[in-house]
Design a protein around this motif. Sequence first.
Motif, mmCIF file in Angstrom:
data_model
loop_
_atom_site.group_PDB
_atom_site.id
_atom_site.type_symbol
_atom_site.label_atom_id
_atom_site.label_comp_id
_atom_site.label_asym_id
_atom_site.label_seq_id
_atom_site.Cartn_x
_atom_site.Cartn_y
_atom_site.Cartn_z
ATOM 1 N N TYR A 115 -51.886 -54.170 -16.882
ATOM 2 C CA TYR A 115 -51.368 -55.573 -16.878
ATOM 3 C C TYR A 115 -50.250 -56.107 -16.459
ATOM 4 N N HIS A 139 -53.097 -68.147 -26.188
ATOM 5 C CA HIS A 139 -52.936 -67.201 -25.198
ATOM 6 C C HIS A 139 -52.745 -65.855 -26.048
ATOM 7 N N THR A 140 -53.488 -64.701 -26.006
ATOM 8 C CA THR A 140 -53.414 -63.532 -26.748
ATOM 9 C C THR A 140 -52.381 -62.669 -26.300
ATOM 10 N N ALA A 141 -52.279 -62.653 -24.898
ATOM 11 C CA ALA A 141 -51.320 -61.637 -24.267
ATOM 12 C C ALA A 141 -50.175 -62.285 -24.025
ATOM 13 N N TYR A 190 -45.954 -61.340 -22.406
ATOM 14 C CA TYR A 190 -45.289 -60.339 -21.655
ATOM 15 C C TYR A 190 -44.016 -60.993 -21.529
ATOM 16 N N TYR A 220 -45.408 -55.621 -23.354
ATOM 17 C CA TYR A 220 -46.443 -56.376 -23.371
ATOM 18 C C TYR A 220 -47.129 -56.336 -24.955
ATOM 19 N N GLN A 273 -50.312 -57.491 -27.247
ATOM 20 C CA GLN A 273 -51.944 -57.881 -27.359
ATOM 21 C C GLN A 273 -52.060 -58.326 -28.461
ATOM 22 N N ALA A 305 -48.275 -53.403 -27.106
ATOM 23 C CA ALA A 305 -49.471 -52.584 -26.426
ATOM 24 C C ALA A 305 -48.908 -51.482 -25.562
ATOM 25 N N SER A 347 -47.459 -65.505 -20.692
ATOM 26 C CA SER A 347 -48.494 -65.405 -21.701
ATOM 27 C C SER A 347 -49.507 -65.709 -20.835
ATOM 28 N N GLY A 380 -55.277 -63.417 -22.204
ATOM 29 C CA GLY A 380 -55.947 -62.018 -22.738
ATOM 30 C C GLY A 380 -57.158 -61.476 -21.664
#
Lengths: 111, 114
Positions: free
Chosen positions: A97, B29-31, B33, B48, B50, B55, B94, B97
């Motif tokens: 990612y 937005h779930t992710a 960074y 990062y 999640q 994560a 972001s 996900g």
Amino acid sequence: AQRVTQPEKLLSVFKGAPVELKCNYSYSGSPELFWYVQYSRQRLQLLLRHISRESIKGFTADLNKGETSFHLKKPFAQEEDSAMYYCALRASGAGSYQLTFGKGTKLSVIP
Amino acid sequence: GAGVSQTPSNKVTEKGKYVELRCDPISGHTALYWYRQSLGQGPEFLIYFQGTGAADDSGLPNDRFFAVRPEGSVSTLKIQRTERGDSAVYLCASSPGGLQKTQYFGPGTRLLVL
């Protein structure tokens, strides 16, 4: 580990001339490649990604796995193309990612 | 809609001080960074999230750096005992996900440690 190399810190071209911003990468798997652009006083934004195979603002980029390159091209530069361009790579597979960026190339289009 | 926002836009601090940098991702937005961009360099990955959990924090340079996202939305990057070498632009991004989603970046916080 992956690496992205942008050999030119600065590229100056005249308006209407073709542009090619170089990007080479080092990665053993199948990467996903991106070009991000940052215009003056604006945030970093996605320009294009190789899986989309689309042309954005007249720019295209083709992933060449043999040469491990993802050069950004535009046939006729415009003044509004002047910006900082970053090539980025995302590794393939589960847990992939994070983006790995090159150092960027500043494109200056001379009127 | 509103993009990713970061506060403050600029932060000047003295060596040894503690700082907190805030990131508000795009709603839903779930992710999330964090990246750090030093002068003349491209952004470098830090951590990062999640949801609420980190994560991957493999990019954090040392244990002076820590980040949280307690409710799965806003995140705070915390730097203890700041050093001059921490001076950089800290970027937050972001995404919706999933592994193939585009990351949307905030404007960054420019940190200067004197």
